[in-house]
Design a protein around this motif. Structure first.
Motif, mmCIF file in Angstrom:
data_model
loop_
_atom_site.group_PDB
_atom_site.id
_atom_site.type_symbol
_atom_site.label_atom_id
_atom_site.label_comp_id
_atom_site.label_asym_id
_atom_site.label_seq_id
_atom_site.Cartn_x
_atom_site.Cartn_y
_atom_site.Cartn_z
ATOM 1 N N ARG A 252 -12.740 18.611 24.336
ATOM 2 C CA ARG A 252 -13.854 19.437 24.826
ATOM 3 C C ARG A 252 -15.157 19.156 24.074
ATOM 4 O O ARG A 252 -16.237 19.263 24.627
ATOM 5 C CB ARG A 252 -13.503 20.923 24.717
ATOM 6 N N ALA A 253 -15.030 18.792 22.799
ATOM 7 C CA ALA A 253 -16.217 18.502 21.993
ATOM 8 C C ALA A 253 -16.707 17.075 22.190
ATOM 9 O O ALA A 253 -17.732 16.687 21.614
ATOM 10 C CB ALA A 253 -15.917 18.750 20.518
ATOM 11 N N GLY A 254 -15.993 16.286 22.993
ATOM 12 C CA GLY A 254 -16.398 14.905 23.218
ATOM 13 C C GLY A 254 -16.134 14.015 22.018
ATOM 14 O O GLY A 254 -16.795 12.991 21.837
ATOM 15 N N LEU A 255 -15.169 14.384 21.180
ATOM 16 C CA LEU A 255 -14.902 13.639 19.958
ATOM 17 C C LEU A 255 -13.634 12.796 20.035
ATOM 18 O O LEU A 255 -13.289 12.118 19.079
ATOM 19 C CB LEU A 255 -14.810 14.605 18.768
ATOM 20 N N THR A 256 -12.950 12.807 21.153
ATOM 21 C CA THR A 256 -11.751 11.989 21.302
ATOM 22 C C THR A 256 -12.159 10.519 21.221
ATOM 23 O O THR A 256 -13.048 10.072 21.941
ATOM 24 C CB THR A 256 -11.065 12.272 22.647
ATOM 25 N N GLY A 257 -11.529 9.793 20.321
ATOM 26 C CA GLY A 257 -11.848 8.373 20.160
ATOM 27 C C GLY A 257 -13.069 8.115 19.296
ATOM 28 O O GLY A 257 -13.466 6.979 19.114
ATOM 29 N N ASN A 258 -13.660 9.164 18.762
ATOM 30 C CA ASN A 258 -14.825 9.005 17.900
ATOM 31 C C ASN A 258 -14.523 9.626 16.537
ATOM 32 O O ASN A 258 -15.158 10.578 16.106
ATOM 33 C CB ASN A 258 -16.058 9.658 18.529
ATOM 34 N N GLU A 259 -13.515 9.074 15.881
ATOM 35 C CA GLU A 259 -13.050 9.629 14.625
ATOM 36 C C GLU A 259 -14.119 9.594 13.543
ATOM 37 O O GLU A 259 -14.208 10.492 12.717
ATOM 38 C CB GLU A 259 -11.800 8.885 14.131
ATOM 39 N N PRO B 260 9.890 18.198 8.512
ATOM 40 C CA PRO B 260 8.829 19.204 8.667
ATOM 41 C C PRO B 260 8.698 19.606 10.135
ATOM 42 O O PRO B 260 8.887 18.785 11.033
ATOM 43 C CB PRO B 260 7.574 18.501 8.166
ATOM 44 N N LEU B 261 8.390 20.853 10.351
ATOM 45 C CA LEU B 261 8.243 21.358 11.707
ATOM 46 C C LEU B 261 6.797 21.791 11.925
ATOM 47 O O LEU B 261 6.294 22.672 11.226
ATOM 48 C CB LEU B 261 9.183 22.545 11.928
ATOM 49 N N VAL B 262 6.143 21.143 12.855
ATOM 50 C CA VAL B 262 4.777 21.508 13.236
ATOM 51 C C VAL B 262 4.827 21.943 14.689
ATOM 52 O O VAL B 262 5.210 21.156 15.563
ATOM 53 C CB VAL B 262 3.792 20.327 13.055
ATOM 54 N N PRO B 263 4.467 23.192 14.960
ATOM 55 C CA PRO B 263 4.518 23.660 16.349
ATOM 56 C C PRO B 263 3.645 22.798 17.257
ATOM 57 O O PRO B 263 2.492 22.515 16.939
ATOM 58 C CB PRO B 263 3.966 25.083 16.265
ATOM 59 N N PRO B 264 4.188 22.351 18.386
ATOM 60 C CA PRO B 264 3.419 21.519 19.308
ATOM 61 C C PRO B 264 2.135 22.196 19.774
ATOM 62 O O PRO B 264 1.152 21.518 20.055
ATOM 63 C CB PRO B 264 4.372 21.296 20.480
ATOM 64 N N SER B 265 2.112 23.509 19.822
ATOM 65 C CA SER B 265 0.914 24.215 20.274
ATOM 66 C C SER B 265 -0.266 23.997 19.328
ATOM 67 O O SER B 265 -1.412 23.943 19.760
ATOM 68 C CB SER B 265 1.194 25.710 20.425
ATOM 69 N N VAL B 266 0.026 23.845 18.032
ATOM 70 C CA VAL B 266 -1.049 23.624 17.054
ATOM 71 C C VAL B 266 -1.670 22.247 17.271
ATOM 72 O O VAL B 266 -2.898 22.095 17.252
ATOM 73 C CB VAL B 266 -0.518 23.773 15.615
ATOM 74 N N LEU B 267 -0.833 21.249 17.496
ATOM 75 C CA LEU B 267 -1.332 19.899 17.770
ATOM 76 C C LEU B 267 -2.082 19.860 19.097
ATOM 77 O O LEU B 267 -3.166 19.270 19.187
ATOM 78 C CB LEU B 267 -0.175 18.899 17.787
ATOM 79 N N ALA B 268 -1.545 20.516 20.109
ATOM 80 C CA ALA B 268 -2.198 20.547 21.423
ATOM 81 C C ALA B 268 -3.554 21.229 21.341
ATOM 82 O O ALA B 268 -4.517 20.781 21.986
ATOM 83 C CB ALA B 268 -1.304 21.258 22.435
ATOM 84 N N GLU B 269 -3.650 22.294 20.550
ATOM 85 C CA GLU B 269 -4.929 22.991 20.383
ATOM 86 C C GLU B 269 -5.975 22.062 19.779
ATOM 87 O O GLU B 269 -7.112 21.995 20.245
ATOM 88 C CB GLU B 269 -4.751 24.213 19.479
ATOM 89 N N ALA B 270 -5.587 21.312 18.752
ATOM 90 C CA ALA B 270 -6.523 20.388 18.100
ATOM 91 C C ALA B 270 -6.948 19.276 19.063
ATOM 92 O O ALA B 270 -8.132 18.935 19.139
ATOM 93 C CB ALA B 270 -5.891 19.797 16.843
ATOM 94 N N GLU B 271 -6.002 18.717 19.798
ATOM 95 C CA GLU B 271 -6.337 17.657 20.750
ATOM 96 C C GLU B 271 -7.270 18.157 21.847
ATOM 97 O O GLU B 271 -8.230 17.478 22.216
ATOM 98 C CB GLU B 271 -5.061 17.085 21.368
ATOM 99 N N ALA B 272 -7.001 19.344 22.371
ATOM 100 C CA ALA B 272 -7.853 19.910 23.425
ATOM 101 C C ALA B 272 -9.256 20.192 22.898
ATOM 102 O O ALA B 272 -10.247 19.926 23.580
ATOM 103 C CB ALA B 272 -7.226 21.180 23.989
ATOM 104 N N ALA B 273 -9.348 20.712 21.682
ATOM 105 C CA ALA B 273 -10.659 21.012 21.098
ATOM 106 C C ALA B 273 -11.460 19.733 20.877
ATOM 107 O O ALA B 273 -12.670 19.699 21.127
ATOM 108 C CB ALA B 273 -10.486 21.782 19.787
ATOM 109 N N LEU B 274 -10.798 18.669 20.417
ATOM 110 C CA LEU B 274 -11.484 17.383 20.240
ATOM 111 C C LEU B 274 -12.000 16.861 21.573
ATOM 112 O O LEU B 274 -13.131 16.371 21.666
ATOM 113 C CB LEU B 274 -10.537 16.352 19.624
#
Length: 79
Positions: free
Chosen positions: A58-65, A42-56
């Protein structure tokens, strides 16, 4: 119908996650032709993953699954 009141950053994180989820599902459903018996990774564009990580982040949700997935379930319940 969304029932939780999300901040703009939380909403952006949820939307980015949903885009990532839909992209991953589409990648796994992709049935491109190829030689018989040859798996196509499967091919997932790295930009899509990077967008999700950056949004998490910015929202202060990294590490707070736990909080993040609570927002997902509340804002976008599974039918």
């Amino acid at each position: 119908m969304p029932t939780a009141v999300l901040t703009d950053r939380e909403r952006t994180a949820v939307q980015a996650y949903l885009r990532l989820l839909h992209t991953v599902r589409a990648a796994f459903d992709d049935t491109r032709p190829g030689p018989p018996g040859t798996p196509v990774p499967p091919l997932v564009p790295p930009s899509v993953l990077a967008e999700a990580e950056a949004a998490l982040s910015r929202a202060g949700l990294t590490g707070n699954e736990e909080k993040f997935f609570h927002l997902i379930r509340t804002w976008h319940p599974v039918p």
